[in-house]
Design an enzyme around this catalytic site. Structure first.
Site: not given
Length: 309
Positions: A109, A219
């Site tokens: 897994r 930004e």
């Protein structure tokens, strides 16, 4: 500017991956054993499996598969049949693992969880990269990653043909709207141009220069703010949630000014919008979707018996 476009895992990524695998082992076993396997499987049983994709996609994570096996301290041998970054075909094995069946069942897994996740990110990234072929734009990821998985997920982005934005807060200045608002005073937020100037001066000072990041990015959310900060000369200006016509105008303004500043588009970047964004002429496009919207690629174990006792 640092080029992150490589699909070679490094020591930092190995350390992260091994830590995650140890956590996975603890989650599955704690201080006990795989009771079902110990109950039903002879301790000397030998066997093997092939790791097989059920759907087409892009390979990512095979380079780290031996590290996973090592952390399980498993009596297993691995053969790799594909390469990270390669296109995968359904039902065509990408790796084979042979050895003690108990070890294989216990590790199954964790192996599939890691590889499926990374292949899913690489596959999604490749679809975005394909959508902007023929433009000047380069595709970048963000810090919107699964906690603890960042370096590994960013590796998967590179496998899909994308590039990495900064890895953390430590390796790049990225001045955002909250920084401007909170760095200001009672009269209002700090101007974008002033913030960019401060970051460039900080980077170029001798104070802790050894550890200071080399890239300064800021930004902006309007053309007015963009025109204010462009003459300061940060390395990158991030155009946040700009309309297409405003992106085109920003690119034209930058080019007319002869500025070397790179322009990055971000916000509302989806598979059905990225081509139009790239067509505006921006240098970079960043999207958090590459990691936080990726679906794991369906991989499985196809078992075979080695006829060894």
């Amino acid at each position: 500017m640092k080029d992150y476009a490589t699909v070679e895992p490094d020591a930092a990524m190995e350390s992260n991956l091994r830590s995650l695998v140890r956590l996975s082992i603890t989650e599955d076993l704690r201080d006990a054993v795989d009771w079902t396997t110990v109950c039903l499987i002879d301790p000397n049983r030998r066997g093997g499996c092939q790791i097989v994709p059920r759907k087409s996609g892009v390979c990512a994570g095979l380079a780290v598969l031996p590290w996973i096996i090592e952390e399980f301290d498993a009596d297993l041998n691995v053969q790799i049949h594909s390469t990270d970054g390669e296109q995968l075909e359904p039902k065509k094995a990408i790796a084979s693992i042979e050895g003690n069946v108990r070890d294989l069942l216990t590790a199954e897994r964790t192996i599939l969880n890691v590889l499926s996740r990374l292949c899913g990110i690489a596959t999604l990234t490749k679809s975005y990269v394909d959508a902007i072929v023929g433009t000047k734009s380069r595709l970048y990821d963000t810090r919107k990653t699964t906690p603890g998985w960042r370096l590994i997920e960013k590796y998967a982005v590179r496998c899909g043909g994308g590039q990495n934005h900064r890895s953390g807060l430590y390796d790049g200045f990225l001045i955002k709207d909250n920084h401007l608002a909170l760095a200001g005073d009672a009269n209002g937020p700090m101007a974008a141009s002033a913030a960019a100037e401060r970051a460039l001066a900080w980077r170029d000072s001798t104070v802790d220069r050894m550890h200071a990041p080399s890239i300064v990015e800021i930004e902006v959310d309007s053309l007015e703010q963009f025109r204010d900060v462009l003459p300061v000369g940060p390395d990158i200006i991030l155009l946040d949630n700009f309309r297409l016509e405003d992106l085109r105008e920003a690119v034209a303004y930058r080019d007319q000014a002869g500025s070397p500043v790179e322009l990055e588009a971000s916000g509302n970047v989806k598979i059905d919008t990225i081509a139009a964004i790239a067509a505006t002429g921006v240098d970079r496009i960043s999207s958090g979707a590459l990691t936080h919207q990726a679906t794991s690629l369906d991989l499985g174990f196809d078992w075979f018996d080695t006829n060894a006792s």
